[in-house]
Write a protein that holds these residues in place. Structure first.
Motif, short mmCIF file in Angstrom:
data_model
loop_
_atom_site.label_atom_id
_atom_site.label_comp_id
_atom_site.label_asym_id
_atom_site.label_seq_id
_atom_site.Cartn_x
_atom_site.Cartn_y
_atom_site.Cartn_z
N LYS A 1 0.81 -1.21 0.00
CA LYS A 1 0.00 0.00 0.00
C LYS A 1 0.86 1.28 0.00
CE LYS A 1 -3.98 -2.20 0.42
NZ LYS A 1 -4.97 -2.23 -0.68
N ASN A 2 2.17 1.10 0.18
CA ASN A 2 3.05 2.26 0.23
C ASN A 2 3.11 2.94 -1.14
OD1 ASN A 2 4.45 -0.36 -0.26
ND2 ASN A 2 6.20 0.96 -0.75
N LEU A 3 3.19 4.26 -1.12
CA LEU A 3 3.23 5.05 -2.36
C LEU A 3 4.65 5.36 -2.80
CD1 LEU A 3 0.33 7.55 -1.59
CD2 LEU A 3 0.23 5.35 -2.79
N GLU A 4 5.62 5.20 -1.89
CA GLU A 4 7.03 5.42 -2.19
C GLU A 4 7.86 4.30 -1.57
OE1 GLU A 4 8.12 9.87 -1.78
OE2 GLU A 4 6.42 9.60 -0.43
N LYS A 5 9.08 4.14 -2.06
CA LYS A 5 9.95 3.09 -1.50
C LYS A 5 10.25 3.39 -0.02
CE LYS A 5 12.17 0.06 -2.98
NZ LYS A 5 13.32 0.00 -3.90
N VAL A 6 10.37 4.66 0.31
CA VAL A 6 10.61 5.05 1.70
C VAL A 6 9.59 6.13 2.07
CG1 VAL A 6 12.23 5.97 3.39
CG2 VAL A 6 13.08 4.53 1.52
N GLU A 7 8.78 5.85 3.07
CA GLU A 7 7.79 6.81 3.55
C GLU A 7 8.14 7.23 4.98
OE1 GLU A 7 3.72 5.65 1.22
OE2 GLU A 7 4.16 4.47 3.01
N THR A 8 7.73 8.43 5.33
CA THR A 8 8.05 8.98 6.65
C THR A 8 6.79 9.47 7.34
OG1 THR A 8 10.20 9.73 5.81
CG2 THR A 8 9.45 10.69 7.88
N PHE A 9 6.65 9.12 8.63
CA PHE A 9 5.49 9.57 9.40
C PHE A 9 5.93 10.01 10.80
CE2 PHE A 9 3.85 6.42 6.42
CZ PHE A 9 2.77 7.09 5.86
N ASN A 10 5.37 11.14 11.25
CA ASN A 10 5.50 11.54 12.64
C ASN A 10 4.49 10.76 13.48
OD1 ASN A 10 7.42 13.53 12.23
ND2 ASN A 10 5.94 15.20 12.10
N LEU A 11 4.91 10.35 14.67
CA LEU A 11 4.00 9.71 15.60
C LEU A 11 4.03 10.45 16.93
CD1 LEU A 11 4.77 5.91 15.01
CD2 LEU A 11 2.95 7.29 13.99
N GLY A 12 2.92 11.06 17.25
CA GLY A 12 2.78 11.79 18.51
C GLY A 12 1.31 12.04 18.76
N THR A 13 1.05 12.85 19.77
CA THR A 13 -0.34 13.19 20.08
C THR A 13 -0.75 14.51 19.45
OG1 THR A 13 0.22 14.42 22.09
CG2 THR A 13 -0.12 12.04 22.31
N GLY A 14 0.25 15.31 19.10
CA GLY A 14 -0.03 16.64 18.59
C GLY A 14 -0.13 17.69 19.68
N THR A 15 0.08 17.28 20.92
CA THR A 15 -0.01 18.20 22.06
C THR A 15 1.32 18.21 22.81
OG1 THR A 15 -2.37 17.76 22.33
CG2 THR A 15 -1.20 18.71 24.22
N GLY A 16 1.81 19.40 23.12
CA GLY A 16 3.04 19.52 23.89
C GLY A 16 2.75 19.69 25.37
N SER A 17 3.55 19.05 26.20
CA SER A 17 3.42 19.17 27.66
C SER A 17 4.79 19.50 28.24
CB SER A 17 2.90 17.87 28.28
OG SER A 17 1.65 17.50 27.75
#
Length: 340
Positions: free
Chosen positions: A254-270
């Motif tokens: 399902k990947n669109l590129e040989k190497v894909e990049t994703f951020n993983l977080g909550t979107g909230t800073g503490s």
């Protein structure tokens, strides 16, 4: 399908093994036990009903890596966690970090490059962004000069993977995650650092448990609302599930590129002080801490823009900071045999 998880008895690795086995994958774990304990296998088994195959291998030994892949030539995918991970330690001992984090990566990729096709998930980090100029941080944020040797190994690691993918059948997802915290809800596995914890939450729980005299807060003069550093704290179970989703994406082409990049977080800073307050709220305990000088290598603030992971991967963090801290405290109490 057989999946290799390197560093699979570590904090994030063990939780990912649980999620993989819950999805029906056959898992083989490599770990040299430098920052983990073999008893974690029992915790994984108690949750999933199955103990993964385990091999005690130091991935810096190239011949051992080659031998492993000869014996396990049916490995369909690799999730690579094995690495040294403490910012402060990397500043003090940079050559250890370059050896442990880069040589091991190269040796694994060399074996995968011999396959017609291979799926590779890389445990990257928001440290690749350095001190980002804008918040929240998107995947398109410029890669700033690394603030520590640890961060530099993640930057270089990503470049190595991209170069390897160009000339091989390796497909990869680079998961840049923010600050993993918490433990499995069963309290059967959790964060178990060997020696003095390098991360905030286990130091908090160990201090509350009486193992540490007090927590040091590194700096109170940062340009943030309360003067302490801000991070995006993501529950380790949410993080583990994202690894499985990313792996399935590659295995199902399902990947669109040989190497894909994703951020993983909550979107909230503490902030550090907000994390301390959250601990005091969920535990009902007052935490002793003191303000000390800033620590070299620390960025001021970092929290994720998670839109890409939410929309493309179909993944979103479900658990809160308080959920994470509550689970971390339950884990600490269990391993220290502390009554409520």
């Amino acid at each position: 399908m057989k999946i290799l998880v390197t560093g699979g008895l570590g904090f994030i690795g063990s939780h990912t093994v649980v999620e993989l086995q819950n999805k029906g994958f056959e898992v083989v774990v490599i770990d040299n036990l430098s920052n983990a304990d073999e008893s974690v296998l029992n915790g994984i088994e108690s949750i999933t009903g199955k103990k993964p195959l385990f091999e005690n291998i130091d991935l810096r030994e190239k011949a051992a890596v080659q031998d492993f892949f000869k014996r396990h030539n049916d490995v369909s995918g690799v999730i690579h966690f094995a690495a040294s991970k403490a910012v402060g330690e990397s500043v003090e001992n940079p050559l250890l970090y370059y050896e442990n984090n880069l040589e091991t990566l190269v040796y694994i990729l060399q074996q995968l490059a011999e396959k017609i096709e291979a799926s590779f998930i890389f445990s990257s980090s928001c440290t690749v962004y350095g001190q980002a100029t804008a918040m929240p941080i998107t995947e398109n944020a410029p890669i700033q000069p690394a603030m520590s040797p640890y961060g530099n190994t993640k930057q270089i690691g990503e470049e190595i993977i991209k170069d390897a993918a160009k000339v091989s059948g390796i497909k990869s997802v680079l998961l840049r995650y923010f600050n993993p915290v918490g433990a499995h809800e069963s309290a059967a596995i959790g964060e178990l650092p060997i020696g003095v914890p390098q991360n905030l939450v286990p130091f908090i729980t160990q201090t509350a448990a009486g193992l540490r005299k007090e927590l040091s807060v590194f700096g109170s003069d940062y340009p943030t609302p309360d003067g302490t550093c801000i991070r995006d704290y993501i529950h380790v179970v949410d993080l583990a599930k994202a690894h499985v989703i990313a792996l399935q994406r590659l295995l199902n082409n399902k990947n669109l590129e040989k190497v894909e990049t994703f951020n993983l977080g909550t979107g909230t800073g503490s902030s550090v002080l907000e994390v301390i307050n959250a601990f005091e709220k969920v535990s009902g305990k007052k935490l002793p801490y003191k303000i000390v000088d800033r620590r070299e290598g620390d960025v001021i603030e970092a929290y994720a823009d998670t839109k890409k992971a939410n929309e493309v991967l179909g993944w979103k963090a479900q658990l809160s900071l308080e959920n994470a801290i509550d689970s971390a405290w339950k884990w600490e109490k269990k391993i220290r045999a502390i009554e409520n």
